[in-house]
Design a protein around this motif. Structure first.
Motif, mmCIF file in Angstrom:
data_model
loop_
_atom_site.group_PDB
_atom_site.id
_atom_site.type_symbol
_atom_site.label_atom_id
_atom_site.label_comp_id
_atom_site.label_asym_id
_atom_site.label_seq_id
_atom_site.Cartn_x
_atom_site.Cartn_y
_atom_site.Cartn_z
ATOM 1 N N GLU A 54 -52.057 27.450 -16.179
ATOM 2 C CA GLU A 54 -51.923 26.291 -17.052
ATOM 3 C C GLU A 54 -50.567 26.276 -17.747
ATOM 4 O O GLU A 54 -49.952 25.223 -17.939
ATOM 5 C CB GLU A 54 -53.055 26.303 -18.087
ATOM 6 N N GLN A 55 -50.060 27.476 -18.086
ATOM 7 C CA GLN A 55 -48.803 27.543 -18.813
ATOM 8 C C GLN A 55 -47.589 27.442 -17.897
ATOM 9 O O GLN A 55 -46.586 26.809 -18.242
ATOM 10 C CB GLN A 55 -48.740 28.856 -19.607
ATOM 11 N N PHE A 56 -47.677 28.068 -16.693
ATOM 12 C CA PHE A 56 -46.488 28.158 -15.838
ATOM 13 C C PHE A 56 -46.593 27.343 -14.558
ATOM 14 O O PHE A 56 -45.710 27.410 -13.714
ATOM 15 C CB PHE A 56 -46.225 29.621 -15.482
ATOM 16 N N GLY A 57 -47.664 26.619 -14.368
ATOM 17 C CA GLY A 57 -47.748 25.766 -13.206
ATOM 18 C C GLY A 57 -48.617 26.338 -12.114
ATOM 19 O O GLY A 57 -49.024 27.496 -12.135
ATOM 20 N N GLN A 58 -48.916 25.499 -11.134
ATOM 21 C CA GLN A 58 -49.838 25.880 -10.072
ATOM 22 C C GLN A 58 -49.259 26.962 -9.185
ATOM 23 O O GLN A 58 -48.059 27.204 -9.159
ATOM 24 C CB GLN A 58 -50.195 24.647 -9.242
ATOM 25 N N TRP A 59 -50.161 27.574 -8.430
ATOM 26 C CA TRP A 59 -49.802 28.633 -7.477
ATOM 27 C C TRP A 59 -49.413 27.997 -6.146
ATOM 28 O O TRP A 59 -49.994 26.981 -5.763
ATOM 29 C CB TRP A 59 -50.981 29.584 -7.307
ATOM 30 N N PRO A 60 -48.455 28.509 -5.388
ATOM 31 C CA PRO A 60 -47.719 29.740 -5.679
ATOM 32 C C PRO A 60 -46.558 29.512 -6.649
ATOM 33 O O PRO A 60 -45.935 28.456 -6.632
ATOM 34 C CB PRO A 60 -47.196 30.152 -4.301
ATOM 35 N N TRP A 61 -46.307 30.523 -7.454
ATOM 36 C CA TRP A 61 -45.167 30.476 -8.348
ATOM 37 C C TRP A 61 -43.879 30.722 -7.572
ATOM 38 O O TRP A 61 -43.882 31.459 -6.575
ATOM 39 C CB TRP A 61 -45.303 31.555 -9.421
ATOM 40 N N PRO A 62 -42.780 30.151 -8.039
ATOM 41 C CA PRO A 62 -41.489 30.494 -7.410
ATOM 42 C C PRO A 62 -41.183 31.975 -7.624
ATOM 43 O O PRO A 62 -41.572 32.565 -8.639
ATOM 44 C CB PRO A 62 -40.500 29.585 -8.144
ATOM 45 N N ARG A 63 -40.499 32.544 -6.669
ATOM 46 C CA ARG A 63 -40.309 34.003 -6.708
ATOM 47 C C ARG A 63 -39.277 34.456 -7.734
ATOM 48 O O ARG A 63 -39.188 35.651 -8.033
ATOM 49 C CB ARG A 63 -39.982 34.516 -5.307
ATOM 50 N N ASP A 64 -38.499 33.523 -8.279
ATOM 51 C CA ASP A 64 -37.663 33.945 -9.400
ATOM 52 C C ASP A 64 -38.525 34.243 -10.616
ATOM 53 O O ASP A 64 -38.173 35.077 -11.461
ATOM 54 C CB ASP A 64 -36.596 32.898 -9.717
ATOM 55 N N ARG A 65 -39.700 33.569 -10.717
ATOM 56 C CA ARG A 65 -40.636 33.907 -11.801
ATOM 57 C C ARG A 65 -41.285 35.268 -11.531
ATOM 58 O O ARG A 65 -41.517 36.042 -12.461
ATOM 59 C CB ARG A 65 -41.709 32.836 -11.935
#
Length: 722
Positions: free
Chosen positions: A65-76
């Motif tokens: 909810e805080q950082f966005g849906q999966w998959p996250w970008p790999r810089d995160r």
């Protein structure tokens, strides 16, 4: 016995035989019932939750909810690695696949736009490269999954050493794997598979394969690899059964010994899922002081990164009936190893349960036929209670898994059949239906494995070792008289009998060199009192060889007896994996190894079968030793003082040896000054030596020729019995 009783017995035994064969075949229904029984045991007595240095960084609903849906970008993901490293994580293990390029990379996004200068696009950031730089030099373990297509094999970051037969056919098969991005697999400190139950049709995860095999290489799972990287270990040590091929019994990783099934699987002993096990990824990525609680939980811990979000479909069922994130089972695997609380089902459990079906079934047939139904029922119930209690106690106190259900159910069927026959045919007047449950389980002999919680250091460590070389005397003469196949049979019989004493005394068999054995003590794990254990092994070899010769086990008759020479030395050596990358052995090298080999050769000159160096002699306790002189060993610039091992503690404390020790000291003193009393003292020594140990007569017969081995300028002792 009446005819009706005879028919009842024969019918009952036929049913016993049929049910015993059914249990031997172990159909799926029986396996399922057995697994459900073991699940119930865990629910009644789960593994207690302990606060151990293992945490799950959970990509949970709050994180999404805080950082966005999966998959996250790999810089995160790179930011997550940096934060966890800064918080002091001992290892960061990802229960996440990184098989495809990051589609959210600026470079990938702009490449898809089109009509852009390729050179400009190439200068844009690439998230995979950012993630690869973040994990470089850090204790990061990446995961790979199983695939039904392709031929990708992940890299193996650790070595494998094993005792016994090759274990490559024991673990579940790895046909192909999901690839890991090349830049990531290169920079990772470890790589492990994330499959929890690849060969099981059950949704419940009961056993985790710690290893997979493609027939040529072993691949550790994520939890095992994380534990290895956390300890800085370079090699896994596998132990197999000595009498069964393609089996694994133990896996040693760093300081820990893990008992496993024959296929290298760990029975999961799960604890209830607790919030203390988890840290939200959102908390880890939170700025500044907001991450204080996460920092306290992460510091010094083995961290598994995974997800509990329902939409990501990584939810597994446990023996406790809980649905938990798959990543938590990797964490529980490490927790279980750290706590030392294991479950095991011994190899002989199936045999014992099959035997119990046959024995208890036959007993019930006889009881039902020849005694009253009440007595037969009481005995059956007693056997059932004893079986259940014994099975439960074995689980609670020994972590042993014995199935009481199949023997009890089969016993019930047998008892019912015999009772029904008696009710319908031979005992109609009573008309009482009797049922009983039976299992024969002897709890008097329980399986036990010594865990050595000492350091396991592989890959070239300097350690103090006690080294042993054993060589067959006059082997050339023996082999000349035998056909090649007879030579092989002779060596197998002899070396097998001798090498068992090395294992029984906690030694490591290094190699067989023709007719010789090389062994050492105190590696790969520390062995307390290793010089004494090596000498005890040598004395046991002497006794075993004497029995073999006496029984003419080699078929040589009375004209030729087999003899050996044993050299033992304690010193510093380098021990570890040696050889080529494609084939290596766990062995020891160094000057101490050469000294031990030279001491074994010196047995021929001294005329005695067991010699030890002065270093070893000083570390011994309770052994009868005699000074054998200071010999100039080949390759050594100084003389090496040796001692003959006459016997063990019983002989060392005997009056006969004390007297021989005194005369031996007088003999050495006489040799040093060339005293005219030398011959008289030598005769006294030979007289006292008679019967104390084989070979002492030859030892004293040669001493006058070795006067230079007892230089006058040195102060010599007559022997050692301390």
């Amino acid at each position: 016995m009446t005819r009706a009783q005879l028919v009842c017995v024969l019918l009952g035994l036929a049913i016993v035989a049929a049910l015993t064969m059914l249990r031997t075949s172990d159909p799926p229904l029986l396996k399922f019932a057995r697994e459900v029984t073991f699940d119930e045991y865990q629910r009644l007595a789960p593994r207690p939750f302990e606060v151990l240095p293992v945490r799950v960084v959970d990509i949970d609903e709050a994180s999404l909810e805080q950082f966005g849906q999966w998959p996250w970008p790999r810089d995160r993901m790179a930011d997550l690695v940096d934060r966890l490293t800064e918080m002091g994580a001992a290892v960061i293990a990802f229960d996440i696949l990184f098989a495809e390029p990051d589609r959210l990379s600026p470079r990938s996004v702009m490449r898809d736009v089109g009509d852009l200068d390729p050179a400009l696009v190439a200068r844009l950031p690439d998230n995979d490269e950012t993630f690869a730089r973040a994990i470089a030099g850090k204790p990061v373990v990446l995961g790979f999954g199983l695939s039904n297509s392709g031929n990708y094999r992940p890299p193996v970051k650790a070595g494998f050493a094993f005792t016994g037969e090759s274990p490559f056919d024991a673990p579940p098969r790895l046909a192909a794997a999901t690839p890991i991005r090349p830049e990531l697999e290169t920079n990772a400190a470890g790589v492990g598979h994330i499959s929890l139950n690849p060969e099981s049709s059950s949704a419940v995860v009961r056993a985790v394969p710690l290893l997979l095999s493609d027939g040529e290489q072993l691949y550790p799972n994520l939890a095992l690899e994380a534990l290895r990287v956390a300890q800085g270990a370079s090699t896994y040590l596998l132990a197999g059964a000595t009498d069964v091929a393609d089996t694994i019994t133990l896996i040693r990783v760093g300081d820990f010994v893990v008992p496993v099934t024959a296929a290298g699987e760990l029975w999961l002993y799960v604890s209830p899922d607790r919030p203390e096990r988890y840290v939200s990824a959102a908390e880890v990525l939170a700025p500044g002081s907001a991450a204080t609680e996460a920092r306290a939980a992460i510091g010094g811990s083995i961290v598994f990164v995974g997800t509990s979000a329902a939409g990501l479909l990584d939810i597994r069922a446990t023996a406790l009936g809980d649905n938990v994130p798959g990543v938590s089972l990797h964490a529980q695997t490490v927790e279980q190893i750290l706590s030392g609380r294991f479950l095991s089902r011994p190899d002989w459990a199936d045999g014992l349960e099959i035997l119990s079906v046959a024995v208890a079934g036959s007993l019930l047939v006889l009881l039902t036929t020849f005694v009253s139904p009440a007595v037969a029922l009481a005995c059956g119930l007693l056997i059932t209670v004893l079986a259940l209690v014994a099975s439960w106690l074995a689980f609670v106190h020994g972590g042993l898994l014995f199935d009481p259900l199949a023997p009890i159910v089969f016993g019930s069927i047998i008892h019912f059949a015999a009772t029904a026959y008696r009710f319908l045919v031979s005992d109609r007047e009573r008309r009482v239906v009797r049922r009983a449950f039976g299992q024969y389980l002897s709890p008097s002999l329980l399986y036990r494995i010594e865990h050595t919680r000492n350091a396991l250091r592989l890959g070239g460590d300097d350690r103090e070792l006690t080294l042993m070389f054993v060589d067959v005397r006059n082997f050339t003469e023996i082999s000349e008289r035998l056909a090649p196949t007879e030579v092989v049979h002779f060596l197998n019989r002899l070396l097998d009998a001798l090498s068992h004493h090395v294992i029984d005394n906690e030694g490591t068999l290094d190699k067989f060199i023709g007719d010789s054995i090389m062994a050492f003590w105190n590696a790969p794990v520390d062995v307390a009192g290793h010089p004494g254990k090596a000498v005890h092994a040598a004395l046991a070899m002497r006794e075993t060889l004497a029995r073999l010769n006496e029984a003419d086990a080699f078929g040589f008759g009375d004209e030729r007896k087999v003899a050996i020479g044993v050299g033992i030395h304690t010193g510093l050596a380098c021990v570890g994996n040696m050889g080529a990358e494609i084939h290596f052995n766990y062995s020891a090298v160094g000057d101490a190894v050469n000294v031990a080999a030279r001491i074994e050769s010196a047995c021929k000159d001294i005329g005695f079968d067991i010699l030890v160096s002065e270093t070893t002699a000083k570390a011994l306790g309770g052994c009868a030793l005699l000074d054998a002189g200071a010999l100039p060993l080949k390759g050594k610039t100084t003389r090496t003082r040796l001692f003959a091992v006459v016997g063990g503690k019983a002989l060392a404390t005997s009056p006969e040896f004390f007297e021989l020790q005194r005369i031996h000291g007088q003999l050495i003193a006489a040799l040093q000054v060339r005293s005219p009393d030398t011959r008289r003292i030598l005769s006294m020594a030979k007289l006292k030596a008679g019967g104390l140990a084989p070979g002492l007569e030859e030892f004293y017969r040669r001493i006058p020729r070795r006067a230079d081995h007892f230089p006058a300028e040195e102060t010599e002792r007559g022997g050692a019995g301390e």
